[in-house]
Design a protein around this motif. Structure first.
Motif, PDB file in Angstrom:
ATOM      1  N   ASP A   1     -17.831  11.846  -8.884  1.00 46.02           N
ATOM      2  CA  ASP A   1     -16.779  10.641  -8.412  1.00 46.02           C
ATOM      3  C   ASP A   1     -15.053  11.190  -8.897  1.00 46.02           C
TER       4      ASP A   1
ATOM      5  N   ASN B   1     -12.983   5.407   0.770  1.00 45.08           N
ATOM      6  CA  ASN B   1     -13.068   4.674  -1.231  1.00 45.08           C
ATOM      7  C   ASN B   1     -11.896   3.349  -1.132  1.00 45.08           C
TER       8      ASN B   1
ATOM      9  N   TYR C   1      -9.241  10.742  -3.506  1.00 44.97           N
ATOM     10  CA  TYR C   1      -8.326   9.945  -4.069  1.00 44.97           C
ATOM     11  C   TYR C   1      -7.554  11.188  -5.266  1.00 44.97           C
TER      12      TYR C   1
ATOM     13  N   TYR D   1     -16.210   4.564  -4.490  1.00 43.56           N
ATOM     14  CA  TYR D   1     -16.062   5.719  -4.195  1.00 43.56           C
ATOM     15  C   TYR D   1     -17.090   5.815  -2.907  1.00 43.56           C
TER      16      TYR D   1
ATOM     17  N   HIS E   1     -19.776   5.183  -6.929  1.00 40.36           N
ATOM     18  CA  HIS E   1     -19.886   4.892  -5.416  1.00 40.36           C
ATOM     19  C   HIS E   1     -20.173   4.076  -5.013  1.00 40.36           C
TER      20      HIS E   1
ATOM     21  N   GLY F   1     -15.004  11.764  -1.894  1.00 40.45           N
ATOM     22  CA  GLY F   1     -13.945  10.248  -2.058  1.00 40.45           C
ATOM     23  C   GLY F   1     -13.159  11.032  -2.837  1.00 40.45           C
TER      24      GLY F   1
END
Ligand code: ZN
Ligand code: ZN
Length: 481
Positions: A409, A264, A344, A326, A284, A340
């Motif tokens: 995401d 990311n 996170y 992401y 993304h 991703g």
């Protein structure tokens, strides 16, 4: 929380609680904040940052398959781009990934008059033996029809699902039912004993450009080679069967997986007075390998990055605005890691997560925004009224429905309780291009791209330069989330 601190201090000064809440809400969307959002909206319409970013990204790196060297290089470049634009705390957050490479694929109708059909292997589907897979094609109109036949009954055959073309709709809602076939089809076909799985592309166009997309792992494995036929080739095969033929197909694929890493890219516009309170704008970085990932999802990064940059030029809002590009949204993985978005979420402490006050995702191309959706409980609020006022002049109306998901995401943080907004884009032509070789920069209309940036800048500013608490607006039934 800002509101409770203010409430406590004012209560001690003897002010009635009802008046305080009213005052807080009014201040959250003050006339000044509304004016600033209107000015930012109008500046965004003239800005070309979004177009610059997506032009550079798609031209310099082309396709950016999840975990590939080009996705990694694009991420490093995007971090530099963010730094050059003045973003703070720009960082790259890595995570392990199983990557997938398409290799070569083919489909041939066998018999007295062999025909070449245009196919694309589905993401993460396995290779065929070197000589290919040959078998009689058995057609199903729905995934449920395929599910209904006895296990083992398709031994040596090729399972084919032709559920018809995707119907284009403004909100893109034709996609969901068909994408289930892509995700689950190879697994179901394997259970029935089939040697391979093919389907009509999930797309609304009639061009010989198949739409790829990921299929799903079952118990850590993709059990069968899976392919999408382009619309005209699916029609050709189905017509042949309607004429009473029993076509045999030979399918080949050299697709394979490999161990890699993805990442990311995160950059902040730190808040002026409450930097600990974060609004996440997501999109993304990865794309499918066939096109250059302009509408999916170079455009999303462009829109969110440009919105934050415009706010930066005005002077930071009260809260932090965080842009996350992401990694690896497009692909399924052997274990459900959330890619991703999952990486996170796992990086946040419980306190940091609690301080994520609002989030939204741009992953539906670059055509104009026509509606905005707010978290459950925010409909009819002062915030909703202010947003409606600011967004109406660019043709964006309040959605009658609350926003619930946002996208893949931001999905993990939304599941973990972060209030979500949506800026709904016109998806009428999105599925003509989505996941095909035709997803290229020229499909982005710069005027509509700017309207997106205007909508994002204005709505996010209203939330970022306020103390509005969307969690507190939730009805009791969902308040625990
Ligand atoms: Zn996407
Ligand atoms: Zn996609």
């Amino acid at each position: 929380m800002v509101r409770s601190v203010r409430l406590a201090s004012l209560l001690s000064a003897g002010v009635c609680a009802l008046a305080v809440l009213g005052a807080g809400a009014a201040q959250a969307q003050s006339a000044g904040a509304i004016r600033a959002a209107e000015q930012l909206r109008d500046q965004a319409l003239q800005s070309n940052i979004a177009l610059d970013y997506v032009t550079q990204l798609t031209t310099r790196f082309g396709a950016r398959p999840a975990g590939s060297p080009s996705e990694q290089a694009a991420a490093a470049w995007a971090a530099d781009y963010m730094r050059a634009q003045g973003f703070k705390n720009v960082r790259i957050q890595e995570f392990p990934l199983v990557g997938w490479e398409r290799g070569e694929e083919s489909a041939t109708l066998l018999g007295a008059n062999p025909q070449h059909l245009v196919v694309a292997a589905l993401g993460h589907s396995v290779a065929t033996p070197a000589a290919g897979v040959e078998g009689e094609v058995v057609r199903f109109r729905t995934l449920e029809e395929l599910q209904a036949v006895p296990d083992g009954s398709l031994r040596g055959k090729i399972a084919y699902v032709d559920a018809g073309q995707l119907i284009p709709m403004q909100d893109g809602s034709g996609y969901g039912p068909l994408t289930r076939i892509r995700g689950a089809g190879p697994g179901v076909a394997a259970q029935k004993g089939a040697a391979a799985f093919i389907m009509r592309s999930v797309g609304s166009d009639m061009h010989r450009m198949p739409h790829t997309g990921t299929t799903r792992y079952i118990d850590g494995k993709v059990p069968l080679p899976g392919f999408a036929l382009s619309g005209p080739d699916a029609s050709q095969l189905s017509r042949l069967m309607d004429m009473g033929e029993k076509p045999r197909l030979r399918l080949t694929s050299t697709a394979h997986t490999y161990e890699t890493k993805s990442q990311n890219v995160i950059g902040d516009l730190p808040g002026r007075t409450h930097p600990e309170q974060v609004i996440v704008l997501g999109s993304h970085m990865d794309s499918w390998d066939l096109g250059t990932g302009a509408i999916d999802d170079g455009a999303g990064g462009a829109i969110t990055l440009a919105a934050a940059k415009l706010m930066m030029e005005r002077g930071a809002p009260a809260r932090t605005v965080r842009v996350i590009l992401y990694g690896s949204e497009e692909v399924a993985q052997p274990t459900n890691t959330g890619n991703g978005g999952g990486a996170y979420l796992r990086s946040l402490s419980p306190d940091e997560l609690k301080n994520h006050v609002f989030t939204g995702e741009s992953d539906f191309g670059a055509d104009r925004v026509y509606a905005f959706g707010l978290p459950v409980g925010a409909q009819g609020s002062d915030f909703a009224k202010a947003a409606a006022r600011v967004l109406y002049p660019i043709g964006v109306l309040p959605s009658p429905d609350p926003e619930l998901h946002g996208g893949a995401d931001i999905g993990p943080i939304v599941e973990a309780g972060v209030p979500v907004f949506g800026l709904n884009q016109d998806g009428t032509r999105y599925f003509d291009l989505h996941h095909t070789a035709d997803d290229t920069l020229d499909k982005i209309d710069p005027k509509q791209l700017s309207q997106n940036v205007a909508a994002w800048t204005a709505l996010v500013w209203l939330a970022a330069d306020s103390d509005v608490d969307f969690r507190a607006m939730r009805p009791a039934a969902t308040a625990g989330r």
